[in-house]
Every structure is written in C-alpha cells, then in structure tokens.
Write an enzyme that holds these catalytic residues in place. Structure first.
Site, PDB file in Angstrom:
ATOM      1  N   HIS A 291      -7.976 -56.783   3.433  1.00  0.00           N
ATOM      2  CA  HIS A 291      -7.307 -55.117   3.908  1.00  0.00           C
ATOM      3  C   HIS A 291      -6.879 -54.830   2.643  1.00  0.00           C
ATOM      4  O   HIS A 291      -6.140 -52.807   2.769  1.00  0.00           O
ATOM      5  CB  HIS A 291      -7.027 -55.711   5.352  1.00  0.00           C
ATOM      6  CG  HIS A 291      -7.353 -55.630   5.882  1.00  0.00           C
ATOM      7  ND1 HIS A 291      -8.246 -55.377   6.538  1.00  0.00           N
ATOM      8  CD2 HIS A 291      -7.389 -56.933   7.122  1.00  0.00           C
ATOM      9  CE1 HIS A 291      -8.895 -55.664   7.522  1.00  0.00           C
ATOM     10  NE2 HIS A 291      -8.052 -56.720   7.769  1.00  0.00           N
TER      11      HIS A 291
ATOM     12  N   ASP B 172     -15.987 -61.378   8.606  1.00  0.00           N
ATOM     13  CA  ASP B 172     -14.302 -61.329   9.444  1.00  0.00           C
ATOM     14  C   ASP B 172     -14.478 -59.973  10.040  1.00  0.00           C
ATOM     15  O   ASP B 172     -15.469 -59.501  10.643  1.00  0.00           O
ATOM     16  CB  ASP B 172     -13.136 -60.338   7.911  1.00  0.00           C
ATOM     17  CG  ASP B 172     -12.208 -61.233   8.728  1.00  0.00           C
ATOM     18  OD1 ASP B 172     -12.017 -62.224   8.188  1.00  0.00           O
ATOM     19  OD2 ASP B 172     -11.880 -60.354   9.842  1.00  0.00           O
TER      20      ASP B 172
ATOM     21  N   HIS C 191     -13.089 -58.498  11.003  1.00  0.00           N
ATOM     22  CA  HIS C 191     -11.938 -57.188  11.361  1.00  0.00           C
ATOM     23  C   HIS C 191     -12.710 -56.037   9.683  1.00  0.00           C
ATOM     24  O   HIS C 191     -13.879 -57.124   9.136  1.00  0.00           O
ATOM     25  CB  HIS C 191     -10.464 -57.241  10.683  1.00  0.00           C
ATOM     26  CG  HIS C 191      -9.682 -57.623  11.255  1.00  0.00           C
ATOM     27  ND1 HIS C 191      -9.228 -59.109  11.529  1.00  0.00           N
ATOM     28  CD2 HIS C 191      -9.189 -57.354  13.199  1.00  0.00           C
ATOM     29  CE1 HIS C 191      -8.598 -59.533  12.328  1.00  0.00           C
ATOM     30  NE2 HIS C 191      -8.651 -58.663  13.293  1.00  0.00           N
TER      31      HIS C 191
ATOM     32  N   ASP D 176     -12.698 -65.645  12.229  1.00  0.00           N
ATOM     33  CA  ASP D 176     -11.612 -64.978  13.083  1.00  0.00           C
ATOM     34  C   ASP D 176     -12.649 -64.221  14.380  1.00  0.00           C
ATOM     35  O   ASP D 176     -12.810 -62.977  14.747  1.00  0.00           O
ATOM     36  CB  ASP D 176     -10.868 -64.077  13.081  1.00  0.00           C
ATOM     37  CG  ASP D 176     -11.005 -62.907  11.483  1.00  0.00           C
ATOM     38  OD1 ASP D 176     -12.124 -63.019  11.502  1.00  0.00           O
ATOM     39  OD2 ASP D 176     -10.114 -62.073  11.413  1.00  0.00           O
TER      40      ASP D 176
HETATM   41 ZN   LIG Z   1      -9.796 -60.589   9.673  1.00  0.00          ZN
END
Ligand SMILES: [Zn+2]
Length: 344
Positions: free
Chosen positions: A125, A162, A164, A249
C-alpha cells in the site's frame, strides 16, 4: 528438492504499530517459530540486509524517505489512522525492503532456486510519497524497480494475491511496460482501488491487471482466475523474474477480510506461479510476505507455500474445479485487457 532461500530475522519484530494493532510483532515471531520446526530439505536460511536510501528512492521520494527516517526520534508517529511508526520502524522498514532484495540476490546469484522473504512491515500500500495501510516502503515494488534499473531486466511480473489491492505497487508501475502487475483482491474493500478498468496508462496500458472479486470467493474461484487468466497472460508476457506479494489475509480465518482461501489454495497458487516461472525464467521467483492477521492461518499457509516452493515444477497441475461464480469476472477482465495479450 529445489533450494529455497528463507530470508527473515527476529529484528522484524521491532516495528511496533500500537497496542492491539493487527500488524503486530507476533506475526513474525510465529512465522520464525514455524520455520524452526519445519524440516524441509533445501531450505536455506539467510539474514536480510538493509536496503540503502538510494534503493528505497527507486520507488519513493527523498523527502518522504527523510520523513520516515525522522520518526526514529519519536516513540510514536501517526501517518494515518492505520499506520503508526515507533522508534525502530524506519530501520525495520529498511530491513524489510532489503530482505526482499536479499532474496532476489540469492536467486540471481544461484545460491537458491527461489526464495521467500518473511518480512514486516508489509509494503504494497505504500505510495511514492505516503505511508498507508500498515506500509512504509513498498518492498516488492522496490525489488521490481531494482531488477529493472540495476540488473537491466525488461520484464518483471508481480503477482499480488493479498486480499487487498496493492494500490502503491499499481501506482509505481502504472505507466511502465517493464513491470506487469496482476492483483486478485476482495472488492469493494480497502483501499478502494483495483477496479477492472484500471489497466495502466501510456506505454504501460495493459500492464496493470486487476481481478476484483466479491467476498466469499475461495480456492476454486482463485484457481480458476489463475488457470484461465493469470497464467495465460504471464505466458504472453514471458517474465524474466516473478515476484509475489504473498499476503495470507484472503484465508477464511482472517479477521480483516471475508474471503475463503485455505492452506491448499495457497499451495496451489504457489504451484501455478512457480510453474509459470519455470516455463519463462528458469524458476526465478521470490515471494514476499504482505498481510495475514490470523496467526494460525498465517503460519499454516506460509508453511504450505514454503513446502510447495521446494517441489520440482514439472509435477502436473490439476486444473481448478469449475468455480462458476468467477466466470463473469474473468470474462470482463478478458474484455478489458485481453486485447493487449492476444487472448480471445
Ligand atoms: Zn492485505
């Protein structure tokens, strides 16, 4: 067995994001405990080196790097509501970026066939000039830029599983045809980006591929996306190196998201990625830890991936079972970027 470099250190526990923060030192402690009891032939332990400021600046603005460095003077510094630094965070983040570089170097130098960098804090991120989403420096993006700028590679592929969307990684290579960024993620979800329509721009148009997926997708759906889309695109691209933003995750136990991937699913995704690397670049592949916030899920999934990375890639891959819910998404992704890859 293949030789896998495992790059990690207890020093990764020194970044402290705050009491009850999900991205906690125990994540790395549990992972190291797992690797100490895992007896896998060909697993070679390496200590990470720190990245240099020059290497970090391949992806981040000097003023931002200096700002993160200044947090060494504070017990706590808040970058945003989720992202907090402690006195040791800067050095730990330098060691995380350097850990992925150590893993890449081990593979390039022939010390290992592939590598897993078990690092923290995570990176995908992190934006050029901003920390966010528990991330300070974009570990995997820095490794990709380093391969292009320092080793002269023309084609680096990043597979980001991931849960996200890796908005930072996407932004860094949005106009670059040298780095193909492919992300599967829960959508809509944090950080909000990663729609099907974000496909890169300019010379990089077609080199950003997002596969946004609704909650509750599991192994069958993920593997369909790999078999029907990610591997065909990857074979067209012919990467010279494959990097994986390996977040755990999307596991069904994870408290921060709602996907249903199991340990077997992570193992199967690793098998496919490894096969692609074997076909295109003599197996050169480095996985780097991103998210994953349930310790049991994290440890078991990482163990499955580490085990898989040791197996020779010529074992047959069993095609994914029909995950019918995913087909409209694969078809829409095909429509958006298939034309860049001659996928009919
Ligand atoms: Zn993540």
């Amino acid at each position: 067995m293949l030789k896998t470099a495992l790059v990690t250190t207890r020093d990764y526990a020194r970044h402290f994001a705050g009491r009850s923060h999900p991205e906690r030192p125990e994540r790395i402690e549990a992972m190291i405990e797992m690797t100490e009891t895992m007896h896998r032939d060909g697993l070679i332990h390496h200590l990470p080196r720190e990245a240099t400021t020059e290497e970090i600046s391949l992806c981040h603005d000097p003023a931002y790097i200096a700002m993160v460095a200044r947090t060494r003077a504070f017990d706590r510094f808040d970058f945003d509501p989720d992202t907090h630094a402690s006195r040791d965070s800067y050095r730990t983040a330098m060691l995380a970026a350097g850990g992925v570089l150590t893993a890449v170097e081990a593979v390039l130098d022939g010390a290992a066939d592939n590598a897993f960098a078990m690092v923290r804090p995570p990176g995908h991120h992190a934006l050029p000039d901003r920390a966010m989403g528990f991330c300070f420096f974009n570990n995997v993006a820095i490794a990709a830029a380093w391969l292009v700028k320092h080793r002269g590679l023309k084609r680096v592929m990043i597979v980001d599983w991931d849960v996200h969307h890796g908005n930072g990684t996407q932004e860094m290579f949005y106009e670059s045809p040298e780095v193909l960024y492919v992300s599967t993620h829960q959508y809509p979800h944090y950080p909000g980006s990663g729609s099907l329509h974000e496909i890169g721009a300019g010379a990089g148009e077609g080199y950003t591929i997002n596969v946004p997926m609704p909650a509750d997708f599991g192994d069958d759906e993920y593997l369909r996306v790999f078999d029907d889309f990610i591997l065909p695109v990857g074979r067209r691209f012919q990467p010279e190196f494959v990097l994986v933003s390996a977040g755990f995750d999307c596991h069904w136990r994870d408290p921060l998201a709602q996907m249903r991937v199991t340990e077997d699913g992570f193992e199967a995704m690793a098998r496919r990625t490894k096969k692609l690397a074997a076909e295109c670049c003599e197996g050169k592949m480095v996985a780097a830890l991103e998210g994953g916030y349930d310790l049991e899920a994290l440890v078991n999934s990482a163990r499955a991936v580490l085990g898989e990375m040791g197996r020779y890639a010529d074992e047959p891959i069993h095609a994914a079972r029909e995950g019918s819910a995913v087909m409209p998404i694969v078809e829409r992704a095909f429509r958006n970027v298939g034309r860049f890859w001659n996928l009919a």
